[in-house]
Design an enzyme around this catalytic site. Structure first.
Site, PDB file in Angstrom:
ATOM      1  N   ASP A  70       0.825  -1.207   0.000  1.00  0.00           N
ATOM      2  CA  ASP A  70       0.000   0.000   0.000  1.00  0.00           C
ATOM      3  C   ASP A  70       0.857   1.253   0.000  1.00  0.00           C
ATOM      4  O   ASP A  70       2.042   1.227   0.368  1.00  0.00           O
ATOM      5  CB  ASP A  70      -0.948   0.008   1.210  1.00  0.00           C
ATOM      6  CG  ASP A  70      -0.223   0.103   2.544  1.00  0.00           C
ATOM      7  OD1 ASP A  70       0.784  -0.613   2.731  1.00  0.00           O
ATOM      8  OD2 ASP A  70      -0.655   0.884   3.414  1.00  0.00           O
ATOM      9  N   GLU A 165       0.077  -1.284   5.657  1.00  0.00           N
ATOM     10  CA  GLU A 165       1.120  -0.882   6.596  1.00  0.00           C
ATOM     11  C   GLU A 165       1.016   0.595   6.934  1.00  0.00           C
ATOM     12  O   GLU A 165       1.250   0.997   8.082  1.00  0.00           O
ATOM     13  CB  GLU A 165       2.492  -1.198   5.996  1.00  0.00           C
ATOM     14  CG  GLU A 165       3.671  -1.005   6.957  1.00  0.00           C
ATOM     15  CD  GLU A 165       4.340   0.365   6.887  1.00  0.00           C
ATOM     16  OE1 GLU A 165       5.317   0.596   7.621  1.00  0.00           O
ATOM     17  OE2 GLU A 165       3.869   1.218   6.087  1.00  0.00           O
TER      18      GLU A 165
END
Length: 399
Positions: A70, A165
């Site tokens: 991400d 994350e």
């Protein structure tokens, strides 16, 4: 092909955005085409894969390499247009889609180490996504090299790509048992040669204020606005404990959101310190400040909720010194000056370490994270690949 993988802190799903799986599917397909037959994407958006051992040694510990897919919700990751600035000579780099976005060496001092290298940026309207797609690309390249160069001897290598994350959920649904690794390395750091074995200890805090609401036309001597109380508390936060006034090993208290009305309001904080004892002290500072402010509002009250987010991974890594030692050796073998650092933040490795998988962080070459001036150099990414390969060799040699 640029895939938008921005995570969403407001979402309650796993992963927080389905589009993160789009990249996961591509990675699985590429790994399978390399010959990594067990590569797969699970329901939560994690990519798992295994490269079998090719050594006769029976007791080589299983190691894992991890990066997150991400990108930060702080800046758009949609429609990224990467630009390669070849043979950088120290000049200002003007990003064409927004000429006000200029990378200057005076503002990005690590560019001094990039003379002659090829710098990758976005075009000026989005982040680049090097955090952490640079790490993903480096691990993927290392997988290709391991599979196609059997002379590189290694034990079992596990690969883990995580979602979310950037919003603190990167390992919420990870299957540690499935990984079965002794040690891991996130590839998610900054300057080439750096290795991080220490992070903040982190808590989240929510201060909930209950005020006194009355009709504003008849409020004199009665109304105690929770929203105004919250504003006073934010204004009175000690400047010496603010992120904009701290550096190095100094911690901070940082308000990240405020909302409310006359009757009730809340302030969200993040609390950061390298020593866990100081996270407790900083929470007590908030209580002390709230007590002081509410002395002038006798009809109002507050509640402070504190939730642990992650802890300093050094506590765990110090119990397994060879994990950091081998990482430093691999960086040196890649021809770099190895530097052991602390990071004023956290990584997936922070939580993995406390889940039973000790995990320091190795450089990926990322710079200026979470913004439109994010950059990485091709040569630093190549050095990260070399470091991963040397790490596999060091663990095999030392077994």
């Amino acid at each position: 092909m640029c895939i938008d993988t921005q995570s969403n802190p407001e979402s309650t799903t796993y992963p927080s955005t389905e589009k993160q799986k789009d990249l996961g599917k591509v990675l699985v397909d590429e790994l399978q085409h390399m010959g990594v037959t067990d590569a797969h994407l699970d329901e939560f958006g994690y990519v798992y894969a295994t490269i079998p051992a090719n050594t006769d040694k029976p007791n080589v510990p299983v190691i894992c390499f991890c990066s997150h897919m991400d990108t930060s919700p702080d800046c758009s990751g949609e429609g990224v247009k990467p630009i390669i600035h070849k043979n950088y000579r120290g000049q200002d780099l003007v990003l064409p889609d927004d000429p006000s976005q200029i990378l200057r060496m005076s503002e990005h001092p690590d560019l001094k180490n990039q003379i002659g290298n090829d710098i990758i940026t976005a075009s000026g309207t989005t982040l680049l996504g090097a955090d952490n797609k640079a790490g993903v690309a480096e691990i993927m390249d290392a997988c290709y090299q391991l599979i196609n160069n059997p002379e590189i001897k290694h034990g079992i290598i596990k690969i883990l790509f995580t979602p979310d994350e950037e919003i603190g959920r990167g390992v919420d649904k990870v299957d540690i048992k499935k990984l079965g690794a002794y040690a891991a390395y996130t590839i998610d750091g900054e300057s080439a040669g750096n290795m991080e074995n220490e992070t903040f200890s982190a808590d989240g805090a929510k201060l909930i204020i209950n005020g006194v609401s009355t009709h504003p036309g008849f409020a004199k001597g009665k109304m105690e606005s929770a929203l105004k109380i919250a504003s006073i508390i934010v204004t009175m936060l000690p400047y010496e404990l603010s992120p904009e006034n701290t550096e190095g090993m100094e911690g901070f208290i940082h308000p990240v959101g405020i909302q409310g009305h006359v009757e009730d309001a809340s302030i969200d904080f993040i609390i950061r310190a390298f020593d866990e004892e100081y996270t407790v002290r900083y929470a007590n500072e908030l209580r002390k400040l709230a007590d002081e402010v509410l002395e002038d509002f006798p009809g109002s009250s507050y509640e402070l909720q504190v939730k642990e987010q992650y802890r300093n991974m050094k506590v765990v890594l110090d119990q397994h010194p060879e994990i950091v030692e081998y990482g430093m050796e691999a960086i040196k073998r890649a021809g770099l000056d190895a530097k052991l650092c602390s990071i004023r933040g956290g990584t997936d490795g922070s939580r993995l370490s406390f889940m039973g998988l000790p995990c320091p962080n190795i450089f990926a070459g990322e710079h200026a994270f979470h913004g439109k001036q994010e950059w990485v150099s091709v040569q630093d990414m190549q050095k990260a690949v070399e470091t991963i390969l040397h790490l596999c060799t060091v663990w095999e040699e030392r077994a």
